[in-house]
Design an enzyme around this catalytic site. Structure first.
Site, PDB file in Angstrom:
ATOM      1  N   SER A  44       0.859  -1.187   0.000  1.00  0.00           N
ATOM      2  CA  SER A  44       0.000   0.000   0.000  1.00  0.00           C
ATOM      3  C   SER A  44       0.899   1.242   0.000  1.00  0.00           C
ATOM      4  CB  SER A  44      -0.916  -0.013   1.219  1.00  0.00           C
ATOM      5  OG  SER A  44      -0.123   0.035   2.380  1.00  0.00           O
ATOM      6  N   LEU A  46       1.314   3.355  -2.495  1.00  0.00           N
ATOM      7  CA  LEU A  46       1.988   3.602  -3.780  1.00  0.00           C
ATOM      8  C   LEU A  46       1.529   4.911  -4.418  1.00  0.00           C
ATOM      9  CD1 LEU A  46       1.757   0.067  -5.438  1.00  0.00           C
ATOM     10  CD2 LEU A  46       3.766   1.123  -4.397  1.00  0.00           C
ATOM     11  N   GLY A  49      -4.127   7.134  -5.368  1.00  0.00           N
ATOM     12  CA  GLY A  49      -5.001   8.307  -5.492  1.00  0.00           C
ATOM     13  C   GLY A  49      -4.358   9.379  -6.350  1.00  0.00           C
ATOM     14  N   CYS A 418     -10.348  26.814  12.608  1.00  0.00           N
ATOM     15  CA  CYS A 418     -11.314  26.092  13.441  1.00  0.00           C
ATOM     16  C   CYS A 418     -10.922  26.159  14.920  1.00  0.00           C
ATOM     17  CB  CYS A 418     -11.472  24.660  12.929  1.00  0.00           C
ATOM     18  SG  CYS A 418     -13.084  23.990  13.328  1.00  0.00           S
ATOM     19  N   GLN A 422     -11.023  29.383  17.630  1.00  0.00           N
ATOM     20  CA  GLN A 422     -11.526  29.366  19.012  1.00  0.00           C
ATOM     21  C   GLN A 422     -10.428  29.786  19.984  1.00  0.00           C
ATOM     22  OE1 GLN A 422     -13.063  25.359  19.379  1.00  0.00           O
ATOM     23  NE2 GLN A 422     -14.697  25.722  17.883  1.00  0.00           N
ATOM     24  N   HIS A 545     -12.804  25.420   7.601  1.00  0.00           N
ATOM     25  CA  HIS A 545     -11.546  24.789   7.177  1.00  0.00           C
ATOM     26  C   HIS A 545     -11.247  25.252   5.745  1.00  0.00           C
ATOM     27  CE1 HIS A 545     -10.814  22.115  10.546  1.00  0.00           C
ATOM     28  NE2 HIS A 545     -12.132  21.993  10.629  1.00  0.00           N
ATOM     29  N   GLU A 547      -8.629  25.399   4.211  1.00  0.00           N
ATOM     30  CA  GLU A 547      -7.623  24.561   3.533  1.00  0.00           C
ATOM     31  C   GLU A 547      -8.262  23.511   2.628  1.00  0.00           C
ATOM     32  OE1 GLU A 547      -8.363  24.544   6.723  1.00  0.00           O
ATOM     33  OE2 GLU A 547      -8.274  22.544   7.622  1.00  0.00           O
TER      34      GLU A 547
HETATM   35  N1  GLN Z   1     -12.907  20.893  18.683  1.00  0.00           N
HETATM   36  C1  GLN Z   1     -13.467  22.054  18.129  1.00  0.00           C
HETATM   37  C2  GLN Z   1     -14.954  21.915  17.866  1.00  0.00           C
HETATM   38  O1  GLN Z   1     -15.478  20.829  17.860  1.00  0.00           O
HETATM   39  C3  GLN Z   1     -12.753  22.423  16.859  1.00  0.00           C
HETATM   40  C4  GLN Z   1     -12.974  21.433  15.776  1.00  0.00           C
HETATM   41  C5  GLN Z   1     -11.964  21.541  14.686  1.00  0.00           C
HETATM   42  O2  GLN Z   1     -10.936  22.195  14.856  1.00  0.00           O
HETATM   43  N2  GLN Z   1     -12.193  20.872  13.581  1.00  0.00           N
HETATM   44  O3  GLN Z   1     -15.636  22.892  17.678  1.00  0.00           O
END
Ligand code: GLN
Length: 589
Positions: A44, A46, A49, A418, A422, A545, A547
């Site tokens: 695996s 390789l 994807g 994310c 926070q 996210h 990214e």
């Molecule tokens: N743990 C945090 C939440 O649930 C942040 C989640 C994350 O970073 N993907 O809100």
């Protein structure tokens, strides 16, 4: 081979008086869609994807509609419950499906948003079969691996074909030929060509050529055995791609050609390359794209003019890679061990932004377990910007907050993703708003200043086990903010989410009063999604996210802004483009 048209006519709609079983989606048109099936032998890892997405890209460039699907062997229904440090990052699709990181590779290479149709696990296949069994769908038959489980697999492929109207579906089988887990997938693929008829399927076996340093020569025995295993399962590969450290010698290719029953010109070398971005051109040079078109007899569907245009765009991008003149170091708070795969999309997004800005982006991993306010400067002294990425649980949280504080106070470019968003809210609440007890209820359930908590509306659905905000959502961007400028003055953008906790609405005003700007929020709801601090080199956090939606030719604006700010910080040159000007430049690309 049996005439497949006749076969289709005879067996469409299963019946209990013959051995055929062919569940078809309504309206399925045989022959419209062809299938390229990519399997791995020997070992695996390789890069199935990457290979499959690059090959799909070459066909897409030719004007064909392509649709990839990954068939995973594991029994989990999705990847949401998998530990990213074991299995790589969880890649979230726009429709909220939590998938394997390979789906990210496909989305990036094909610049296409995928959906749950593009991802199947053994768990999904079995549960669907068991559901149908309970609902009497099998008309009194004993339910078997063949034809019912394999039938379900083919049904999934045909559904994808139907719904996308693809010219070519790319099927990537997870794991390695010989694994118990994926044996029924390979059997299903064998049956697929039998049912769909000649020129419907092209089987590609990826294999590995050993090159032991003690011998100094390439050895093809393991590859031969791997191919033999596939032949034993009734699958004759049409193309064999040989992974190897160096270019595969002609002699090794000849041996594999003879043992594998595959013409020499269809045994190709797929040796290591410095960048994934050069793989499409490596494949193109090998001529595999036209081999596939010939095998599938769809040469007449391509548009060479389309290809010339798309290939020119790709080459422009490739040219930029070799012209990087600067370098920056970005700190990412994460433990080094096996992090590359767990943060794959972030690394890709940084790379995309860097390439467009002519800058190599190096990464320094920062384990925050022991970071405190007093020593944060030590950890961050040689980075030009810092990212606190997503995460769950409490480990290292205080250290991350200390890194945020250092970035805020020292004008060090900061991007919070994310959990990093926070952390920025908690840090600001504690050190700027004076709410010293501020925390997230994820970390401290009973905290007295829960600036980050689970909102009541989400608590309600907790009992159903679905309280995670997942998938693409619209984000309303506030005018005249940095985010607004980075996003090209768009007032609504779409980002992807995977989290439970949010900024508690009662703290929005106190935070804003002290100078935090919430530049992105959910439409018509007090859910904060992007924050920024004015008068800072670059300080931005997002509950999303970003990214996950960065693409090689369309780098994500927040990453572009962040890397541009890091370049400015590293070279201390005021004449360099700032984040906004850099992002504008890219949006014109
Ligand atoms: N743990 C945090 C939440 O649930 C942040 C989640 C994350 O970073 N993907 O809100």
């Amino acid at each position: 081979m049996i005439d497949s048209k006749e076969l289709f006519a005879k067996i469409s709609g299963s019946s209990s008086d013959n051995e055929y079983f062919l569940p078809l989606p309504k309206g399925y048109q045989k022959g419209k869609t062809r299938y390229v099936i990519v399997m791995g032998t020997v070992m695996s890892g390789l890069g199935k994807g990457i290979f499959s997405s690059c090959l799909a890209k070459l066909l897409q460039d030719k004007g064909l509609k392509v649709a990839p699907i990954k068939l995973e062997g594991y029994l989990n229904i999705d990847s949401g419950t998998l530990n990213p440090f074991r299995h790589g990052e969880v890649f979230v699709l726009d429709d909220g499906m939590e998938t394997d990181m390979d789906l990210g590779t496909y989305e990036r290479m094909l610049d296409q948003n995928l959906s749950k149709l593009n991802f199947a696990t053994s768990g999904q296949i079995y549960s669907s079969v068991l559901y149908k069994e309970r609902h009497g769908d099998y008309l009194g038959r004993d339910v078997q691996m063949i034809p019912h489980v394999t039938g379900e697999v083919k049904l999934r492929l045909r559904e994808l074909a139907m719904k996308t109207q693809a010219d070519v579906v790319f099927v990537e089988i997870g794991g390695t030929v010989g694994d118990l887990e994926n044996a029924f997938y390979i059997e299903a693929m064998r049956e697929l060509a039998y049912e769909e008829g000649p020129h419907s399927c092209c089987y590609v076996a990826l294999t590995y050529i050993l090159e032991p340093s003690t011998l100094g020569e390439q050895k093809s025995k393991a590859a031969q055995l791997g191919i033999k295993q596939l032949l034993q399962l009734g699958v004759q590969p049409d193309i064999i791609a040989c992974r190897c450290e160096h270019s595969v010698a002609e002699q090794a290719r000849q041996k594999i050609s003879v043992f594998g029953n595959v013409p020499f010109e269809r045994v190709m070398s797929l040796h290591d390359s410095a960048s994934v971005y050069s793989i499409p051109s490596m494949l193109r040079d090998s001529g595999i794209d036209f081999e596939v078109l010939r095998l599938l007899k769809i040469e007449d569907r391509i548009q060479l003019r389309h290809e010339r245009k798309e290939w020119a765009r790709w080459c422009d991008f490739m040219d930029k890679i070799s012209k990087e003149t600067r370098a920056v170091t970005i700190g990412i708070t994460g433990k080094y061990t096996s992090v590359r795969d767990s943060y794959a999309s972030i690394l890709n997004a940084l790379e995309h932004a860097g390439i467009h800005l002519g800058c190599k982006v190096n990464v320094k991993w920062i384990d925050t377990t022991d970071v405190i306010d007093a020593n944060a400067g030590e950890y961050l002294k040689d980075v030009d910007g810092i990212i606190v990425p997503g995460g769950f649980g409490v480990r290292g949280m205080e250290g991350k907050i200390a890194c945020v504080r250092y970035a805020r106070e020292n004008n060090l470019p900061y991007l919070g993703l994310c959990l990093g968003f926070q952390a920025a809210v908690i840090e600001f609440a504690r050190n700027v708003c004076g709410l010293t007890e501020a925390n997230s209820t994820e970390v401290e359930a009973e905290c007295s200043e829960p600036v980050i908590s689970v909102l009541p509306e989400q608590k309600k659905i907790e009992g159903l086990g679905g309280n995670m905000r997942l998938g693409g959502r619209d984000v309303e961007i506030k005018k005249d903010t940095l985010a607004w400028q980075l996003f090209g003055k768009e007032t609504t953008v779409r980002l992807r989410f995977r989290h439970r906790y949010e900024v508690d609405p009662q703290y929005i005003k106190p935070l804003e009063d002290k100078g935090m700007t919430f530049s992105g929020k959910a439409p018509n709801q007090p859910i904060m999604q992007i924050l920024e601090l004015p008068n800072h080199a670059f300080f931005m956090g997002t509950q999303a996210h970003p990214e996950l939606t960065s693409r090689p030719l369309r780098p994500q604006p927040m990453f572009v802004g962040f890397v541009a700010a890091a370049i400015k910080a590293a070279y201390k040159d005021e004449s360099l483009k700032g984040p906004v000007a850099a992002a504008e430049l890219v949006s014109k690309f």
